[in-house]
Write a protein that holds these residues in place. Sequence first.
Motif, PDB file in Angstrom:
ATOM      1  N   HIS A 149       0.874  -1.173   0.000  1.00 17.36           N
ATOM      2  CA  HIS A 149       0.000   0.000   0.000  1.00 17.36           C
ATOM      3  C   HIS A 149       0.913   1.226   0.000  1.00 17.36           C
ATOM      4  O   HIS A 149       1.903   1.267   0.743  1.00 17.36           O
ATOM      5  CB  HIS A 149      -0.915  -0.016   1.228  1.00 17.36           C
ATOM      6  N   HIS A 150       0.582   2.216  -0.813  1.00 16.07           N
ATOM      7  CA  HIS A 150       1.555   3.294  -1.054  1.00 16.07           C
ATOM      8  C   HIS A 150       0.817   4.598  -1.307  1.00 16.07           C
ATOM      9  O   HIS A 150      -0.195   4.635  -2.015  1.00 16.07           O
ATOM     10  CB  HIS A 150       2.409   2.928  -2.276  1.00 16.07           C
ATOM     11  N   MET A 151       1.345   5.678  -0.748  1.00 11.96           N
ATOM     12  CA  MET A 151       0.764   6.992  -0.999  1.00 11.96           C
ATOM     13  C   MET A 151       0.712   7.285  -2.506  1.00 11.96           C
ATOM     14  O   MET A 151       1.655   6.987  -3.233  1.00 11.96           O
ATOM     15  CB  MET A 151       1.585   8.077  -0.310  1.00 11.96           C
ATOM     16  N   ASP A 177       9.376   5.820   9.444  1.00  9.32           N
ATOM     17  CA  ASP A 177       8.758   6.635  10.479  1.00  9.32           C
ATOM     18  C   ASP A 177       8.292   7.959   9.892  1.00  9.32           C
ATOM     19  O   ASP A 177       8.639   8.318   8.757  1.00  9.32           O
ATOM     20  CB  ASP A 177       9.738   6.867  11.634  1.00  9.32           C
ATOM     21  N   ILE A 178       7.500   8.682  10.664  1.00  8.73           N
ATOM     22  CA  ILE A 178       6.875   9.930  10.220  1.00  8.73           C
ATOM     23  C   ILE A 178       7.207  11.058  11.191  1.00  8.73           C
ATOM     24  O   ILE A 178       7.116  10.895  12.410  1.00  8.73           O
ATOM     25  CB  ILE A 178       5.336   9.759  10.155  1.00  8.73           C
ATOM     26  N   ARG A 179       7.579  12.208  10.630  1.00 10.98           N
ATOM     27  CA  ARG A 179       7.701  13.421  11.435  1.00 10.98           C
ATOM     28  C   ARG A 179       6.318  14.092  11.438  1.00 10.98           C
ATOM     29  O   ARG A 179       5.898  14.647  10.417  1.00 10.98           O
ATOM     30  CB  ARG A 179       8.752  14.349  10.838  1.00 10.98           C
ATOM     31  N   PRO A 180       5.592  14.021  12.546  1.00 14.96           N
ATOM     32  CA  PRO A 180       4.189  14.455  12.542  1.00 14.96           C
ATOM     33  C   PRO A 180       3.985  15.922  12.203  1.00 14.96           C
ATOM     34  O   PRO A 180       3.007  16.282  11.531  1.00 14.96           O
ATOM     35  CB  PRO A 180       3.711  14.135  13.956  1.00 14.96           C
ATOM     36  N   PHE A 206       0.912   8.135   7.201  1.00 18.04           N
ATOM     37  CA  PHE A 206       0.745   9.299   6.319  1.00 18.04           C
ATOM     38  C   PHE A 206      -0.661   9.307   5.725  1.00 18.04           C
ATOM     39  O   PHE A 206      -1.281  10.365   5.547  1.00 18.04           O
ATOM     40  CB  PHE A 206       1.815   9.245   5.228  1.00 18.04           C
ATOM     41  N   ALA A 207      -1.193   8.125   5.442  1.00 14.43           N
ATOM     42  CA  ALA A 207      -2.528   8.016   4.842  1.00 14.43           C
ATOM     43  C   ALA A 207      -3.647   8.190   5.863  1.00 14.43           C
ATOM     44  O   ALA A 207      -4.825   8.103   5.510  1.00 14.43           O
ATOM     45  CB  ALA A 207      -2.669   6.665   4.148  1.00 14.43           C
ATOM     46  N   GLY A 239      10.837  16.362   4.188  1.00 10.59           N
ATOM     47  CA  GLY A 239      11.286  15.557   5.316  1.00 10.59           C
ATOM     48  C   GLY A 239      10.188  14.858   6.081  1.00 10.59           C
ATOM     49  O   GLY A 239      10.327  14.605   7.283  1.00 10.59           O
ATOM     50  N   VAL A 240       9.101  14.478   5.404  1.00  8.52           N
ATOM     51  CA  VAL A 240       7.992  13.833   6.102  1.00  8.52           C
ATOM     52  C   VAL A 240       8.394  12.465   6.651  1.00  8.52           C
ATOM     53  O   VAL A 240       7.904  12.044   7.696  1.00  8.52           O
ATOM     54  CB  VAL A 240       6.755  13.716   5.177  1.00  8.52           C
TER      55      VAL A 240
END
Length: 287
Positions: free
Chosen positions: A154-156, A210-213, A187-188, A233-234
């Motif tokens: 699954h991918h953005m 990982d995600i930078r919120p 992200f989704a 840089g997400v």
Amino acid sequence: MKVRLGINPLTWTNDDMPELGAETPLETCLAEARLAGFAGVELGNKFPRVAGQLKPILEAHGLALVSGWYGSRLLEREVDAEMAEAEPHIALLTALGCTTMVQCEVTGSVHGQKATALTCRPILARAQWDVLLPRLDEMARRLKARGLSMAYHHHMGTVVEAEDEVDRLMAGTRDVGLLLDTGHLTFAGGDPVRAARRHAARVVHVHCKDIRPGVMADVKARGLSFLDSVLEGVFTVPGDGCVDYPAVLAQLPDYEGWLVVEAEQDPAKAHPLTYARMGHDYLSRVT
């Protein structure tokens, strides 16, 4: 869990934006992946795609080939045609001992279009699901006969992005395996802990991104494209963002496979070896 730690060369050089890390040779990617402690690597755009050439290169660095991305177009062509298109890739993976093939349906995808907002990504109608799901299942069965599990990514920016779409994919197939990507699901707007718990029996591959919120909130508010979100840089490596990896991994007690650090970043801003080590060391502590 019985896992091995691998990394994707996106840490050093980007497939969708080849200008990122263009100056970095494959030798550096592999040497630093091993130096950081990883046992394997996924394919990248600088890898030779001939088994007889790639195998000795990886062996020289003490690295296994983990898997490699394949973008399918099963909404546009039958399984016979797709298998023929994928044959060189399948042959390479099997020759190098891989047991999974990362696959994503890319018909209509916008993830590689820098000028196209993620909000413009394709949404499948019911009739399209009715075409895609049986074709994916049939291709998964054929791959299984070749010794490979289909690890659906699954991918953005693609037709399977949101958590409910992952649920629909799993409910509508039997032989398709799931590549759980913690960063893409977050992200989704999804919950990787919940998805891991719900689909634990189908998870055949894991991408640890990982995600930078704060960055995520900003790029969504600005309606940026996937590639511009990457440049902002997400994404980052495990342990440097908001994903609760201990909770995710706790849902997968029987998982035996690779945990792959995969964090698209600009290598000019995120020093590759530094971040590779961060990701490896964090996962080593929590597994």
